[in-house]
Design an enzyme around this catalytic site. Structure first.
Site, PDB file in Angstrom:
ATOM      1  N   LYS A 105       0.830  -1.216   0.000  1.00  0.00           N
ATOM      2  CA  LYS A 105       0.000   0.000   0.000  1.00  0.00           C
ATOM      3  C   LYS A 105       0.864   1.266   0.000  1.00  0.00           C
ATOM      4  O   LYS A 105       1.916   1.301   0.628  1.00  0.00           O
ATOM      5  CB  LYS A 105      -0.869  -0.068   1.265  1.00  0.00           C
ATOM      6  CG  LYS A 105      -1.679   1.140   1.583  1.00  0.00           C
ATOM      7  CD  LYS A 105      -3.048   1.077   0.950  1.00  0.00           C
ATOM      8  CE  LYS A 105      -3.772   2.408   1.117  1.00  0.00           C
ATOM      9  NZ  LYS A 105      -4.315   2.915  -0.140  1.00  0.00           N
ATOM     10  N   ASN A 126       5.218   1.196  -2.570  1.00  0.00           N
ATOM     11  CA  ASN A 126       4.635   2.226  -3.416  1.00  0.00           C
ATOM     12  C   ASN A 126       4.793   3.559  -2.687  1.00  0.00           C
ATOM     13  O   ASN A 126       4.318   3.717  -1.563  1.00  0.00           O
ATOM     14  CB  ASN A 126       3.162   1.886  -3.661  1.00  0.00           C
ATOM     15  CG  ASN A 126       2.480   2.847  -4.609  1.00  0.00           C
ATOM     16  OD1 ASN A 126       2.150   3.967  -4.227  1.00  0.00           O
ATOM     17  ND2 ASN A 126       2.247   2.420  -5.832  1.00  0.00           N
ATOM     18  N   CYS A 182      -1.935   8.474  -8.792  1.00  0.00           N
ATOM     19  CA  CYS A 182      -3.145   8.305  -7.985  1.00  0.00           C
ATOM     20  C   CYS A 182      -4.151   9.385  -8.355  1.00  0.00           C
ATOM     21  O   CYS A 182      -3.856  10.574  -8.230  1.00  0.00           O
ATOM     22  CB  CYS A 182      -2.839   8.377  -6.488  1.00  0.00           C
ATOM     23  SG  CYS A 182      -4.365   8.300  -5.518  1.00  0.00           S
TER      24      CYS A 182
END
Lengths: 260, 294
Positions: free
Chosen positions: B35, B89, B120
């Protein structure tokens, strides 16, 4: 706690009324220990609009038959397809998920449910009986034609009933039932599951009466096992996951207004 | 770096790996992209954060995480000994934040690579904003390249006119590997309530709905640059994974499928092996970019 993804076999699909049915599902492998308040994620086959799994509270566990039951309300395509399942069909479940209701220390417990939200209360009633505790149930339905399984609940404790239209039991919402008019409220703990508005109202009443209350939430979720972070609920600890830290929360810890 | 097999799990779809230990041995996986980690704690976006859509879903989580300090002190010790490659990430709102997080992760011995998230779509500042303009994509990649000494992967946004142009810009900035694609910007409306389904109105679309777009982009980038590609976008089974490899992916990531079948990644590993056997292909490497176009 170990989790699994397996096919279950439909033993029975029992229609309760026009909107609700109960699926009894048999596991191929012995069921692990499952606690009341926990849920499963159901994969709905042959329903293209149903891309994600659907979460359901566990309605009952019968270890002798190696089955669990789900109480389903027909809401959309996924639940409609589940309603078409027949004996012998397979249904893939991810289980057991989430936390559980706490174990009360006394007999003076009220289990409050509304509509399909009554689902985990039957399992909780059975579980408490095995611990030699007899809870009271307060269950609410839209109208008399949706009232079902009262005889079943009665095996585990005393049942109070309300319907929105007054066609059976007391008229009104569960929060308007005479059970809640008692002062002091003769319970040490309330466990509640149902629509958000109902759980909010019950938790407010419980707080006013000084009785601890646990609610079982049903936020939208993708995975059910803690990785998508879509089912968050705002609590006194910030954002928590309904699927891991919940679905059962101490109502006093929730920040209701911001729950959407 | 090498992976024991080409099947890895996508960031944001696998937590920190811990959640899947309840289902299977993580050592089966080629790698885990954990994550997103940012400079400091982020609560993420408001509920509701997701909508089910035809053959996919929209999400708008907003990079909820407890920040890089918590990652290094609390999470890393728990995951560093997983018997698979752990790639972090890295995300941020500013170039300084990306650099700071990359520097901290660089110190972690058990992390062989980072995946720079310049794609994102669900944050107000940074994120995708860096990944849709070639010059800023080069700039943020170069800034991180200067401080990060191990394998630098950069995750690209599909929300661009030319994916090849962005890919080249990121290679110019010093990327070692490209990951593509992140989610496509999308929207869901509830006609009955006349409101958007998710709190941020728009969100990132994932799942099989985006697979044809992702395959096309992997193929275009494969032809445009010389560095390895990690491909993802709607991979649900081994056949999908093989298609991504044929289009040019050296490694694939399984994302949204993890939400539907927690056992899907090991099944894909098995399915790829069956495919290789059936076609008498010695190694998965032999199908990378092996698409027959004439």
């Amino acid at each position: 706690m170990k989790k699994f993804a397996h096919d279950f076999k439909v033993v029975t699909n029992n229609r309760l009324n026009t909107r609700h049915f109960v699926l009894e599902l048999q596991a191929a492998l012995p069921l692990p220990e499952i606690l009341p308040g926990q849920f499963v994620q159901v994969l709905v086959h042959n329903s293209p609009p149903t891309f994600l799994r659907r979460p359901f509270s566990i309605h009952f566990v019968d270890y002798a038959k190696n089955t669990l039951r789900l109480l389903v309300q027909v809401k959309g395509e996924g639940s409609r397809h589940m309603g078409l399942l027949q004996t012998g069909d397979n249904l893939n479940l991810v289980y057991p998920l989430g936390n559980a209701f706490s174990v009360p220390s006394s007999n003076k417990v009220l289990l409050v449910g509304g509509g399909a939200g009554v689902a985990p209360l039957m399992f909780m009633g059975d579980y408490l009986n095995r611990k030699n505790l007899r809870p009271d149930f307060l269950v609410g339905f839209r109208s008399g034609d949706e009232v079902s399984q009262i005889d079943e609940y009665s095996k585990y404790g005393k049942v109070f009933l309300s319907t929105d239209d007054g066609s059976m039991g007391e008229k009104g919402f569960v929060t308007q039932h005479s059970v809640f008019k008692q002062t002091p409220l003769p319970y040490d703990r309330i466990y509640c599951c149902g629509p958000d508005a109902m759980m909010h109202a019950v938790s407010k009443l419980a707080a006013e009466k000084g009785v601890p209350c646990e609610v079982s939430l049903e936020n939208f979720m993708a995975c059910g096992y803690g990785v998508c972070l879509c089912c968050i609920v705002q609590t006194d600890k910030g954002n928590e996951r309904t699927c891991i830290e919940g679905p059962v929360f101490d109502a006093a810890r929730l920040k209701w207004q911001s729950n959407g | 770096m090498t992976f024991k097999n080409p099947v890895t799990t996508a960031s944001g779809c696998f937590g920190y790996g811990e959640e899947f230990k309840d289902f299977y041995d993580l050592g089966l996986l080629g790698g885990i992209f954990v994550k997103a980690v940012t400079g400091s704690n982020r609560e993420g976006n408001k509920y509701p954060r997701m909508a089910e859509t035809p053959s996919g879903m929209l999400n708008s989580v907003g990079l909820q995480n407890k920040g890089v300090d918590n990652f290094c002190k609390v999470i890393y010790p728990k995951i560093k000994n997983f018997n698979t490659e752990i790639i972090v990430n890295v995300s941020g709102s500013t170039i300084d934040e990306y650099v700071m997080v990359a520097e901290r992760i660089n110190e972690l011995e058990g992390i062989p690579a980072i995946e720079l998230n310049i794609s994102c779509p669900n944050v107000k500042e940074g994120g995708m904003a860096f990944g849709v303009v070639p010059s800023t994509a080069t700039k943020v990649t170069r800034a991180v390249r200067d401080v990060y000494k191990k394998v630098l992967m950069v995750k690209l946004s599909p929300n661009v006119t030319s994916i090849s142009e962005i890919a080249k810009a990121v290679v110019d900035g010093g990327a070692d590997v490209l990951t593509l694609i992140n989610t496509l910007l999308g929207m869901a409306i509830n006609a009955e309530t006349q409101r958007p389904v998710i709190s941020t109105i728009t969100g990132g679309l994932s799942g099989p709905a985006i697979k044809p777009v992702a395959l096309r982009m992997v193929w275009q980038v494969f032809k445009a640059v010389k560095i390895p590609i990690v491909g993802l976008g709607g991979i649900m089974n081994a056949t999908d994974a093989i298609e991504f490899m044929l289009a040019g992916s050296s490694v694939i990531q399984v994302g949204t499928a993890n939400f539907i079948d927690p056992m899907v990644a090991p099944k894909i590993i098995e399915g790829i092996n069956e495919y290789l056997d059936r076609h008498n292909i010695a190694s998965a490497r032999d199908i990378i970019g092996a698409l027959k176009v004439c």
